[in-house]
Write a protein that holds these residues in place. Structure first.
Motif, PDB file in Angstrom:
ATOM      1  N   THR A 156       0.827  -1.194   0.000  1.00 51.58           N
ATOM      2  CA  THR A 156       0.000   0.000   0.000  1.00 51.58           C
ATOM      3  C   THR A 156       0.868   1.253   0.000  1.00 51.58           C
ATOM      4  O   THR A 156       1.767   1.395   0.830  1.00 51.58           O
ATOM      5  CB  THR A 156      -0.914   0.024   1.247  1.00 51.58           C
ATOM      6  OG1 THR A 156      -1.773  -1.116   1.202  1.00 51.58           O
ATOM      7  CG2 THR A 156      -1.753   1.288   1.279  1.00 51.58           C
ATOM      8  N   GLY A 157       0.625   2.109  -0.963  1.00 45.03           N
ATOM      9  CA  GLY A 157       1.392   3.349  -1.074  1.00 45.03           C
ATOM     10  C   GLY A 157       2.500   3.303  -2.102  1.00 45.03           C
ATOM     11  O   GLY A 157       3.041   4.349  -2.477  1.00 45.03           O
ATOM     12  N   ASP A 158       2.845   2.105  -2.583  1.00 45.83           N
ATOM     13  CA  ASP A 158       3.944   1.988  -3.560  1.00 45.83           C
ATOM     14  C   ASP A 158       3.663   2.763  -4.844  1.00 45.83           C
ATOM     15  O   ASP A 158       4.585   3.274  -5.487  1.00 45.83           O
ATOM     16  CB  ASP A 158       4.186   0.514  -3.912  1.00 45.83           C
ATOM     17  CG  ASP A 158       5.004  -0.217  -2.866  1.00 45.83           C
ATOM     18  OD1 ASP A 158       5.477   0.437  -1.919  1.00 45.83           O
ATOM     19  OD2 ASP A 158       5.164  -1.451  -2.997  1.00 45.83           O
ATOM     20  N   ALA A 159       2.399   2.834  -5.241  1.00 43.62           N
ATOM     21  CA  ALA A 159       2.055   3.491  -6.508  1.00 43.62           C
ATOM     22  C   ALA A 159       2.451   4.961  -6.525  1.00 43.62           C
ATOM     23  O   ALA A 159       2.677   5.541  -7.586  1.00 43.62           O
ATOM     24  CB  ALA A 159       0.561   3.340  -6.786  1.00 43.62           C
ATOM     25  N   ALA A 160       2.552   5.553  -5.352  1.00 38.06           N
ATOM     26  CA  ALA A 160       2.930   6.963  -5.266  1.00 38.06           C
ATOM     27  C   ALA A 160       4.353   7.200  -5.755  1.00 38.06           C
ATOM     28  O   ALA A 160       4.740   8.348  -6.035  1.00 38.06           O
ATOM     29  CB  ALA A 160       2.787   7.455  -3.825  1.00 38.06           C
ATOM     30  N   PHE A 161       5.145   6.117  -5.876  1.00 40.50           N
ATOM     31  CA  PHE A 161       6.528   6.229  -6.332  1.00 40.50           C
ATOM     32  C   PHE A 161       6.710   5.778  -7.782  1.00 40.50           C
ATOM     33  O   PHE A 161       7.827   5.784  -8.291  1.00 40.50           O
ATOM     34  CB  PHE A 161       7.434   5.414  -5.408  1.00 40.50           C
ATOM     35  CG  PHE A 161       7.352   5.844  -3.971  1.00 40.50           C
ATOM     36  CD1 PHE A 161       8.009   6.983  -3.530  1.00 40.50           C
ATOM     37  CD2 PHE A 161       6.575   5.133  -3.063  1.00 40.50           C
ATOM     38  CE1 PHE A 161       7.921   7.397  -2.202  1.00 40.50           C
ATOM     39  CE2 PHE A 161       6.474   5.532  -1.742  1.00 40.50           C
ATOM     40  CZ  PHE A 161       7.140   6.680  -1.309  1.00 40.50           C
ATOM     41  N   ASP A 162       5.614   5.379  -8.427  1.00 37.87           N
ATOM     42  CA  ASP A 162       5.673   5.014  -9.842  1.00 37.87           C
ATOM     43  C   ASP A 162       5.460   6.284 -10.662  1.00 37.87           C
ATOM     44  O   ASP A 162       4.339   6.628 -11.044  1.00 37.87           O
ATOM     45  CB  ASP A 162       4.603   3.971 -10.174  1.00 37.87           C
ATOM     46  CG  ASP A 162       4.621   3.543 -11.639  1.00 37.87           C
ATOM     47  OD1 ASP A 162       5.511   4.010 -12.390  1.00 37.87           O
ATOM     48  OD2 ASP A 162       3.743   2.756 -12.039  1.00 37.87           O
ATOM     49  N   ALA A 163       6.548   6.994 -10.927  1.00 38.25           N
ATOM     50  CA  ALA A 163       6.457   8.302 -11.592  1.00 38.25           C
ATOM     51  C   ALA A 163       5.800   8.202 -12.961  1.00 38.25           C
ATOM     52  O   ALA A 163       4.973   9.047 -13.336  1.00 38.25           O
ATOM     53  CB  ALA A 163       7.850   8.925 -11.712  1.00 38.25           C
ATOM     54  N   GLU A 164       6.151   7.164 -13.726  1.00 36.46           N
ATOM     55  CA  GLU A 164       5.560   7.029 -15.057  1.00 36.46           C
ATOM     56  C   GLU A 164       4.074   6.673 -14.960  1.00 36.46           C
ATOM     57  O   GLU A 164       3.259   7.143 -15.749  1.00 36.46           O
ATOM     58  CB  GLU A 164       6.294   5.972 -15.883  1.00 36.46           C
ATOM     59  CG  GLU A 164       5.774   5.883 -17.311  1.00 36.46           C
ATOM     60  CD  GLU A 164       6.556   4.914 -18.185  1.00 36.46           C
ATOM     61  OE1 GLU A 164       6.239   4.814 -19.379  1.00 36.46           O
ATOM     62  OE2 GLU A 164       7.491   4.269 -17.673  1.00 36.46           O
ATOM     63  N   GLY A 165       3.736   5.842 -13.980  1.00 32.89           N
ATOM     64  CA  GLY A 165       2.334   5.488 -13.791  1.00 32.89           C
ATOM     65  C   GLY A 165       1.492   6.700 -13.429  1.00 32.89           C
ATOM     66  O   GLY A 165       0.386   6.882 -13.954  1.00 32.89           O
ATOM     67  N   LEU A 166       1.992   7.551 -12.554  1.00 32.40           N
ATOM     68  CA  LEU A 166       1.277   8.767 -12.177  1.00 32.40           C
ATOM     69  C   LEU A 166       1.140   9.707 -13.370  1.00 32.40           C
ATOM     70  O   LEU A 166       0.087  10.332 -13.572  1.00 32.40           O
ATOM     71  CB  LEU A 166       2.009   9.473 -11.031  1.00 32.40           C
ATOM     72  CG  LEU A 166       2.048   8.706  -9.698  1.00 32.40           C
ATOM     73  CD1 LEU A 166       2.953   9.432  -8.704  1.00 32.40           C
ATOM     74  CD2 LEU A 166       0.647   8.537  -9.122  1.00 32.40           C
ATOM     75  N   TYR A 167       2.203   9.795 -14.149  1.00 32.01           N
ATOM     76  CA  TYR A 167       2.165  10.599 -15.379  1.00 32.01           C
ATOM     77  C   TYR A 167       1.083  10.070 -16.321  1.00 32.01           C
ATOM     78  O   TYR A 167       0.304  10.841 -16.897  1.00 32.01           O
ATOM     79  CB  TYR A 167       3.534  10.544 -16.056  1.00 32.01           C
ATOM     80  CG  TYR A 167       3.557  11.039 -17.480  1.00 32.01           C
ATOM     81  CD1 TYR A 167       3.592  12.402 -17.767  1.00 32.01           C
ATOM     82  CD2 TYR A 167       3.563  10.142 -18.547  1.00 32.01           C
ATOM     83  CE1 TYR A 167       3.620  12.857 -19.078  1.00 32.01           C
ATOM     84  CE2 TYR A 167       3.595  10.582 -19.857  1.00 32.01           C
ATOM     85  CZ  TYR A 167       3.620  11.943 -20.120  1.00 32.01           C
ATOM     86  OH  TYR A 167       3.642  12.379 -21.415  1.00 32.01           O
ATOM     87  N   THR A 168       1.013   8.741 -16.440  1.00 33.31           N
ATOM     88  CA  THR A 168       0.012   8.112 -17.298  1.00 33.31           C
ATOM     89  C   THR A 168      -1.396   8.468 -16.846  1.00 33.31           C
ATOM     90  O   THR A 168      -2.283   8.717 -17.670  1.00 33.31           O
ATOM     91  CB  THR A 168       0.200   6.583 -17.301  1.00 33.31           C
ATOM     92  OG1 THR A 168       1.508   6.270 -17.792  1.00 33.31           O
ATOM     93  CG2 THR A 168      -0.836   5.897 -18.171  1.00 33.31           C
ATOM     94  N   MET A 169      -1.624   8.504 -15.539  1.00 31.38           N
ATOM     95  CA  MET A 169      -2.941   8.857 -15.002  1.00 31.38           C
ATOM     96  C   MET A 169      -3.295  10.307 -15.316  1.00 31.38           C
ATOM     97  O   MET A 169      -4.436  10.625 -15.672  1.00 31.38           O
ATOM     98  CB  MET A 169      -2.979   8.639 -13.485  1.00 31.38           C
ATOM     99  CG  MET A 169      -2.829   7.193 -13.047  1.00 31.38           C
ATOM    100  SD  MET A 169      -4.103   6.107 -13.729  1.00 31.38           S
ATOM    101  CE  MET A 169      -3.119   5.110 -14.852  1.00 31.38           C
TER     102      MET A 169
END
Length: 211
Positions: A156-169
């Motif tokens: 839980t919370g790991d997604a906050a460090f996926d810079a490309e994933g956040l950019y994709t969103m």
């Protein structure tokens, strides 16, 4: 513009929420109204093909599906998000979507759909395809980003460090907003696509028909 966002994760503050929150920031900046439903931890059963919805105008099981129906009808777009379980979406979310799409008779044509998937590693594209099928069978344009609409995270919370994933969103939310606004303008100037009577076929034929 209104968007209904459906979180299919049982973890209300998990990685799926992080992905949706990143989209929500863009929607709010663009002046898009958001309605968020967290259904992943609810007791939602699957469709039993009883046909009652055709008579009642709603699902016979009065739960989150019937609550979501008028919100979906009023929305210009629908975002559906799920964690990945065995290269598939959360079963609760699938039960919800099966009944939501089947029991609602309103025209979904040109409502914009977007699916978001979250996983530790694999199964993202299979789940992405699974969720998009609800849109493409309903005349709903599918919003895209600059990568498949996915983000990674294990704990839980790991997604906050996926810079490309956040950019994709963020890109997905901007593209979805553009589509919804463009469709609204198109409706005002050109109207909706012409409708014709649906032709139903199947692939079972008796001997006489086969000759």
């Amino acid at each position: 513009m209104k968007v209904l966002m459906v979180n299919g994760s049982p973890r209300l503050r998990g990685n799926t929420s992080i992905a949706l929150n990143e989209m929500a920031k863009v929607f709010e900046k663009e002046g898009v109204e958001i309605e968020l439903l967290n259904i992943g931890n609810q007791d939602i059963r699957g469709c039993i093909a009883c046909g009652s919805c055709a008579k009642k105008g709603k699902c016979v099981f009065d739960d989150a599906v019937n609550k979501a129906a008028p919100l979906f009808e009023a929305a210009d777009g629908l975002v559906v998000a799920s964690p990945v379980y065995y290269a598939s979406a959360n079963a609760t979310l699938i039960a919800f979507l099966d009944r939501l799409f089947y029991s609602t008779s309103f025209d979904k044509t040109m409502k914009v759909g977007a699916s978001v998937v979250v996983a530790r590693r694999g199964g993202l594209s299979a789940t992405f395809d699974e969720l998009n099928k609800y849109f493409t069978i309903s005349g709903m344009p599918v919003a895209s980003s600059e990568y498949w609409n996915s983000i990674h995270g294990m704990k839980t919370g790991d997604a906050a460090f996926d810079a490309e994933g956040l950019y994709t969103m963020r890109v997905l939310a901007r593209n979805m907003t553009f589509l919804m606004k463009s469709i609204a303008l198109g409706k005002a100037k050109y109207g909706m696509p012409e409708k014709e009577e649906h032709v139903w076929t199947h692939f079972v034929r008796d001997d006489l028909e086969a000759k």
